[in-house]
Motif scaffolding. Structure first.
Motif, PDB file in Angstrom:
ATOM      1  N   LEU A  90      29.275  52.195  18.447  1.00 55.24           N
ATOM      2  CA  LEU A  90      27.875  52.624  18.502  1.00 55.24           C
ATOM      3  C   LEU A  90      27.458  53.363  17.224  1.00 55.24           C
ATOM      4  CD1 LEU A  90      27.756  53.769  22.210  1.00 55.24           C
ATOM      5  CD2 LEU A  90      26.640  51.775  21.237  1.00 55.24           C
ATOM      6  N   ASP A  91      28.396  54.104  16.644  1.00 56.46           N
ATOM      7  CA  ASP A  91      28.124  54.804  15.364  1.00 56.46           C
ATOM      8  C   ASP A  91      27.726  53.826  14.278  1.00 56.46           C
ATOM      9  OD1 ASP A  91      28.360  57.462  15.839  1.00 56.46           O
ATOM     10  OD2 ASP A  91      30.506  57.577  15.367  1.00 56.46           O
ATOM     11  N   LYS A  92      28.470  52.705  14.244  1.00 53.21           N
ATOM     12  CA  LYS A  92      28.293  51.736  13.174  1.00 53.21           C
ATOM     13  C   LYS A  92      26.876  51.192  13.163  1.00 53.21           C
ATOM     14  CE  LYS A  92      30.685  47.975  13.396  1.00 53.21           C
ATOM     15  NZ  LYS A  92      31.941  47.302  13.758  1.00 53.21           N
ATOM     16  N   ARG A  93      26.259  51.136  14.354  1.00 53.87           N
ATOM     17  CA  ARG A  93      24.898  50.585  14.447  1.00 53.87           C
ATOM     18  C   ARG A  93      23.835  51.665  14.447  1.00 53.87           C
ATOM     19  NH1 ARG A  93      28.623  47.692  16.023  1.00 53.87           N
ATOM     20  NH2 ARG A  93      28.590  45.421  15.929  1.00 53.87           N
ATOM     21  N   LYS A  94      24.220  52.886  14.087  1.00 59.18           N
ATOM     22  CA  LYS A  94      23.273  54.002  13.956  1.00 59.18           C
ATOM     23  C   LYS A  94      22.411  54.173  15.209  1.00 59.18           C
ATOM     24  CE  LYS A  94      23.797  54.514   9.277  1.00 59.18           C
ATOM     25  NZ  LYS A  94      25.177  54.015   9.314  1.00 59.18           N
ATOM     26  N   ASN A  95      23.051  54.202  16.352  1.00 65.64           N
ATOM     27  CA  ASN A  95      22.326  54.257  17.614  1.00 65.64           C
ATOM     28  C   ASN A  95      22.059  55.685  18.060  1.00 65.64           C
ATOM     29  OD1 ASN A  95      21.769  51.622  18.566  1.00 65.64           O
ATOM     30  ND2 ASN A  95      23.976  51.303  18.636  1.00 65.64           N
ATOM     31  N   THR A  96      21.227  56.415  17.325  1.00 64.49           N
ATOM     32  CA  THR A  96      20.967  57.795  17.768  1.00 64.49           C
ATOM     33  C   THR A  96      20.172  57.821  19.065  1.00 64.49           C
ATOM     34  OG1 THR A  96      19.158  57.766  16.228  1.00 64.49           O
ATOM     35  CG2 THR A  96      21.111  59.002  15.572  1.00 64.49           C
ATOM     36  N   ILE A  98      31.011  45.563  24.706  1.00 67.22           N
ATOM     37  CA  ILE A  98      29.921  46.534  24.712  1.00 67.22           C
ATOM     38  C   ILE A  98      28.611  45.808  24.490  1.00 67.22           C
ATOM     39  CG2 ILE A  98      29.007  48.616  23.632  1.00 67.22           C
ATOM     40  CD1 ILE A  98      31.954  49.077  22.641  1.00 67.22           C
ATOM     41  N   ASP A  99      27.707  45.984  25.417  1.00 70.82           N
ATOM     42  CA  ASP A  99      26.373  45.398  25.273  1.00 70.82           C
ATOM     43  C   ASP A  99      25.401  46.540  25.049  1.00 70.82           C
ATOM     44  OD1 ASP A  99      24.076  44.077  25.309  1.00 70.82           O
ATOM     45  OD2 ASP A  99      24.305  43.181  27.307  1.00 70.82           O
ATOM     46  N   GLU A 100      24.805  46.570  23.834  1.00 66.94           N
ATOM     47  CA  GLU A 100      24.021  47.749  23.462  1.00 66.94           C
ATOM     48  C   GLU A 100      22.813  47.960  24.355  1.00 66.94           C
ATOM     49  OE1 GLU A 100      23.213  48.595  19.204  1.00 66.94           O
ATOM     50  OE2 GLU A 100      24.456  46.812  18.960  1.00 66.94           O
ATOM     51  N   ASN A 120      44.751  49.064  25.248  1.00 69.38           N
ATOM     52  CA  ASN A 120      44.251  48.236  24.164  1.00 69.38           C
ATOM     53  C   ASN A 120      45.335  47.999  23.137  1.00 69.38           C
ATOM     54  OD1 ASN A 120      42.708  47.469  21.753  1.00 69.38           O
ATOM     55  ND2 ASN A 120      40.999  47.848  23.144  1.00 69.38           N
ATOM     56  N   GLU A 121      45.298  46.822  22.500  1.00 68.01           N
ATOM     57  CA  GLU A 121      46.374  46.491  21.551  1.00 68.01           C
ATOM     58  C   GLU A 121      46.271  47.303  20.262  1.00 68.01           C
ATOM     59  OE1 GLU A 121      48.808  43.669  21.321  1.00 68.01           O
ATOM     60  OE2 GLU A 121      48.762  43.999  23.480  1.00 68.01           O
ATOM     61  N   ILE A 122      45.111  47.296  19.640  1.00 69.98           N
ATOM     62  CA  ILE A 122      45.001  47.898  18.312  1.00 69.98           C
ATOM     63  C   ILE A 122      44.924  49.413  18.370  1.00 69.98           C
ATOM     64  CG2 ILE A 122      44.090  46.069  16.841  1.00 69.98           C
ATOM     65  CD1 ILE A 122      41.274  47.034  17.859  1.00 69.98           C
ATOM     66  N   ASN A 123      44.207  49.915  19.336  1.00 68.61           N
ATOM     67  CA  ASN A 123      43.909  51.335  19.300  1.00 68.61           C
ATOM     68  C   ASN A 123      43.673  51.765  20.730  1.00 68.61           C
ATOM     69  OD1 ASN A 123      42.771  53.806  19.095  1.00 68.61           O
ATOM     70  ND2 ASN A 123      41.403  53.289  17.430  1.00 68.61           N
ATOM     71  N   SER A 124      44.571  52.568  21.214  1.00 66.98           N
ATOM     72  CA  SER A 124      44.492  52.799  22.646  1.00 66.98           C
ATOM     73  C   SER A 124      43.502  53.898  23.025  1.00 66.98           C
ATOM     74  CB  SER A 124      45.875  53.130  23.191  1.00 66.98           C
ATOM     75  OG  SER A 124      46.336  54.268  22.549  1.00 66.98           O
ATOM     76  N   ASN A 125      42.861  54.517  22.015  1.00 68.28           N
ATOM     77  CA  ASN A 125      41.849  55.510  22.357  1.00 68.28           C
ATOM     78  C   ASN A 125      40.517  54.803  22.589  1.00 68.28           C
ATOM     79  OD1 ASN A 125      40.050  57.621  22.485  1.00 68.28           O
ATOM     80  ND2 ASN A 125      41.203  58.863  21.042  1.00 68.28           N
ATOM     81  N   ASN A 126      40.215  54.548  23.873  1.00 67.23           N
ATOM     82  CA  ASN A 126      39.056  53.719  24.209  1.00 67.23           C
ATOM     83  C   ASN A 126      37.742  54.393  23.843  1.00 67.23           C
ATOM     84  OD1 ASN A 126      40.473  51.509  25.563  1.00 67.23           O
ATOM     85  ND2 ASN A 126      41.122  53.167  26.923  1.00 67.23           N
ATOM     86  N   SER A 127      37.658  55.710  24.038  1.00 64.68           N
ATOM     87  CA  SER A 127      36.410  56.416  23.725  1.00 64.68           C
ATOM     88  C   SER A 127      36.066  56.283  22.252  1.00 64.68           C
ATOM     89  CB  SER A 127      36.547  57.896  24.062  1.00 64.68           C
ATOM     90  OG  SER A 127      37.066  58.063  25.331  1.00 64.68           O
ATOM     91  N   LYS A 128      37.125  56.312  21.425  1.00 63.04           N
ATOM     92  CA  LYS A 128      36.892  56.213  19.987  1.00 63.04           C
ATOM     93  C   LYS A 128      36.355  54.837  19.620  1.00 63.04           C
ATOM     94  CE  LYS A 128      38.695  57.869  15.694  1.00 63.04           C
ATOM     95  NZ  LYS A 128      37.309  58.109  15.307  1.00 63.04           N
ATOM     96  N   ILE A 129      36.896  53.811  20.281  1.00 62.96           N
ATOM     97  CA  ILE A 129      36.405  52.459  20.009  1.00 62.96           C
ATOM     98  C   ILE A 129      34.925  52.376  20.338  1.00 62.96           C
ATOM     99  CG2 ILE A 129      36.547  50.047  20.731  1.00 62.96           C
ATOM    100  CD1 ILE A 129      39.501  50.485  21.202  1.00 62.96           C
ATOM    101  N   ILE A 130      34.553  52.906  21.504  1.00 57.86           N
ATOM    102  CA  ILE A 130      33.152  52.824  21.933  1.00 57.86           C
ATOM    103  C   ILE A 130      32.263  53.600  20.971  1.00 57.86           C
ATOM    104  CG2 ILE A 130      31.549  53.385  23.778  1.00 57.86           C
ATOM    105  CD1 ILE A 130      34.014  53.178  25.686  1.00 57.86           C
ATOM    106  N   SER A 131      32.671  54.817  20.640  1.00 57.68           N
ATOM    107  CA  SER A 131      31.797  55.637  19.786  1.00 57.68           C
ATOM    108  C   SER A 131      31.716  55.070  18.372  1.00 57.68           C
ATOM    109  CB  SER A 131      32.277  57.083  19.761  1.00 57.68           C
ATOM    110  OG  SER A 131      33.378  57.227  18.920  1.00 57.68           O
ATOM    111  N   ASP A 132      32.849  54.515  17.874  1.00 55.93           N
ATOM    112  CA  ASP A 132      32.807  53.888  16.543  1.00 55.93           C
ATOM    113  C   ASP A 132      31.852  52.705  16.537  1.00 55.93           C
ATOM    114  OD1 ASP A 132      34.485  55.661  15.462  1.00 55.93           O
ATOM    115  OD2 ASP A 132      36.251  54.365  15.371  1.00 55.93           O
TER     116      ASP A 132
END
Lengths: 192, 455
Positions: free
Chosen positions: A146-152, A183-185, A132-144
């Motif tokens: 989903l976090d942002k949308r409060k998907n408990t 990502i499709d929630e 990835n260009e901006i941030n190569s930690n893919n797991s972090k992108i995914i979790s961020d």
């Protein structure tokens, strides 16, 4: 005097039980599991030697999940720590056919907390290896994301309890287009 | 009469400052070093030479007639001038070998009185009596030390304090048998002989207002000549944390300060141990972003983190000690060296991680909140104990250490009173005075535990 000896024995004979220096553990924040005749698992590990939020990956195969995890421990130079797992990506085949096995493995492991996100993908290895260009930690992108949308209700324990209780549930689905994670929630609908 | 003079010169070995003057038939004996020559001149010599006859030289404010030979020596050494005529007179001509009343150094306060005790027991007593004007303020005098004969005074308010405690302390003071009492620290050691704890059970103070407040609470005060401190006992754990100066502020602000101080107390004991426990054993308790941050800082550090922590804490201790012992004109040099070496250089050399410096420095700063040296040293002991426990057993060891500390504190007794007094045997009255300040309505109430006589 007896008390002091007892105290010394109590303290010093533990040989620093569980001692692990923080810079000598491999902090895993994403796991991908695929199945193709045998299990193939990919660990995304936070790279603490770089200034940016970079990560590196370790992959391994095994006939059972246990085998595959043990093989990874052999490959890694540092002690694997799963306590900060954020995202678990599993393939479509596994969620349809082998969810019991995965459930047992992650629920019974005492080192893993079960509040990570469960995500479905076609090929999880490909997604974790995405450059990835901006941030190569893919797991972090995914979790961020989903976090942002409060998907408990997308977290592992919630999803598993729904599956056990035969409820229908929508699990996030990821696909890869031109090195971008889409990502499709509500992307994947689980039915018994 | 000549016998006395002969004996004196013999026993004092012709001491150079022993002056023996003969005027007609009258002998005047005094020590030049501890007497004020103006006073000798004014009270005695002028009267003898100019006055018509022998009676007028007794004009000094403090004059006694002596009977025994031993008394002569005692008064002579206490700055009196002995006049030998048909009777033996002792006239006080003590020189002012003291500094004036100065500002408190060890317990400074922004508001509140600015006077502090000095080395003269009479002035110290005066500073207290100026604040408590009652005939019930009683002082019992002792002369302790076989050679030093230091004047020690036991002070309490009759009717306000527990007679049992007074008797106990009185007995203890009388049973002291030692050659020298140089300062009040000697008495503190001899009184607290049975207490093997690292925590102090006797409070030292240099503020007359603190002393007066404690007297009014029914506590006992011990004064000692040649010492600018007084002892207050019994002192409980909370008395060391919360100074009396708090009473001069608005109660809501003071309570905020008091809670801040309490946080400091907990922080300064457990902070390094907690840090070690978290990063060496219980990583799962740290959020991921912070864990990655700490791990990145620790990449280049060659030591295990507990060694790093011990190094930093010991260095901080040394810095504090050298800062106290050194003359203040060199103080800035120490702080520059300390800041440069401890802060900048060790980080850029990769020996110590920056976060370790933050932990050590904040621990150090929070321990500076407390003015009592003994308390700070006691806290340091337990800080290291907890650190050892945590570096062997992680969070579990930390909890073990905290429990040891709590058990130790609740088992400690000060003159048969519990050390954790206003909290553990809960007392609403004393709690409101020391730990949390409410309105001033009930300031007159005294705590039954300190005032009541035990049956």
């Amino acid at each position: 005097m007896k008390k002091i000896i007892l105290l010394i024995v109590l303290l010093f004979c533990t040989s620093c039980y569980n001692y692990q220096e923080v810079n000598e553990i491999a902090i895993v924040n994403g796991i991908g599991i695929d199945y193709n005749n045998n299990y193939k698992i990919t660990f995304e590990i936070v790279d603490i030697n770089s200034e940016q939020e970079k990560s590196y990956r370790i992959e391994s195969c095994g006939d059972t999940l246990d085998d595959a995890f043990n093989n990874i421990n052999k490959l890694s130079p540092k002690e694997i720590s799963l306590s900060h797992l954020e995202v678990l990506i599993i393939s479509k085949y596994l969620i349809d056919n082998d969810i019991d096995n995965i459930k047992n493995f992650f629920m019974n492991n005492k080192n893993i907390t079960t509040n990570f996100y469960l995500v479905i993908a076609n090929n999880s290895n490909e997604i974790l290896n995405n450059k990835n260009e901006i941030n190569s930690n893919n797991s972090k992108i995914i979790s961020d994301y989903l976090d942002k949308r409060k998907n408990t209700n997308k977290q592992f324990d919630y999803v598993i309890s729904s599956i056990i209780n035969n409820k229908e549930i929508n699990i996030p689905y990821i696909n890869l287009t031109d090195n971008n994670l889409k990502i499709d929630e509500e992307g994947y609908q689980y039915e018994k | 009469m000549m016998d006395i003079i002969k004996r004196l010169t013999q026993e004092f070995n012709n001491s150079s400052d022993l002056i023996i003057k003969k005027l007609d038939k009258i002998h005047v004996i005094y020590f030049e070093s501890i007497c004020d020559s103006d006073k000798v001149n004014f009270y005695i010599l002028q009267n003898i030479t100019q006055g018509d006859n022998n009676k007028n030289f007794i004009s000094g404010p403090n004059t006694t007639i002596l009977k025994k030979y031993d008394d002569i020596k005692f008064y002579l050494l206490n700055g009196f001038t002995i006049v030998l005529n048909d009777k033996i007179y002792a006239v006080e001509t003590r020189g002012n070998l003291i500094r004036g009343i100065q500002k408190p150094d060890a317990e400074p306060a922004i508001s509140g009185p600015k006077d502090a005790f000095n080395e003269n027991i009479q002035i110290n007593l005066g500073l207290i009596k100026r604040r408590i004007k009652t005939e019930k303020l009683i002082n019992i005098d002792f002369f302790l030390g076989n050679l030093t004969k230091t004047k020690v005074s036991l002070l309490f308010i009759d009717g306000l304090c527990n007679k049992d405690i007074v008797n106990k302390v009185n007995k203890k003071l009388q049973s002291i048998n030692t050659d020298s009492i140089i300062s009040i620290g000697n008495i503190k050691q001899l009184l607290g002989k049975e207490n093997r704890s690292v925590f102090p059970t006797i409070q030292e103070s240099e503020r007359p207002d603190t002393t007066a407040f404690n007297l009014m609470e029914g506590k006992i005060v011990i004064l000692c000549d040649n010492s600018p401190f007084v002892l207050i006992l019994p002192a409980f754990f909370n008395d060391f944390i919360n100074p009396i100066v708090d009473n001069y502020g608005k109660s809501i602000n003071t309570n905020f300060l008091k809670s801040l101080r309490f946080i400091c107390l907990i922080y300064t004991i457990i902070a390094p141990a907690l840090y070690i426990a978290l990063i060496d054993y219980n990583h799962e308790s740290i959020p991921l972003s912070l864990l990655v941050n700490i791990a990145k800082q620790r990449v280049s550090v060659p030591f295990p983190s507990y060694i790093e922590c011990v190094i930093m804490l010991v260095l901080c201790g040394i810095l504090r000690e050298s800062d106290m012992r050194f003359p203040s004109s060199y103080g800035s040099a120490i702080s520059i060296v300390g800041a440069l070496i401890l802060g900048e250089a060790s980080v850029s050399a990769g020996l110590i991680s920056p976060i370790m410096i933050i932990v050590a420095a904040s621990t150090f700063i929070t321990s500076l909140v407390f003015t009592d040296q003994e308390l700070v040293n006691g806290l340091r002991c337990y800080r290291f104990l907890l650190l050892i426990f945590a570096s062997f057993l992680g969070l579990f060891g930390l909890y073990m250490g905290i429990f040891i500390l709590l058990i130790h504190l609740s088992g400690l007794k000060v003159l048969n009173k519990s050390y954790t007094f206003p909290v553990a045997p809960f007392s609403k009255i004393y709690f409101k005075k020391i730990l949390f300040k409410y309105n001033t309505k009930n300031m007159n109430k005294k705590d039954p535990m300190l005032v009541k006589e035990e049956t």
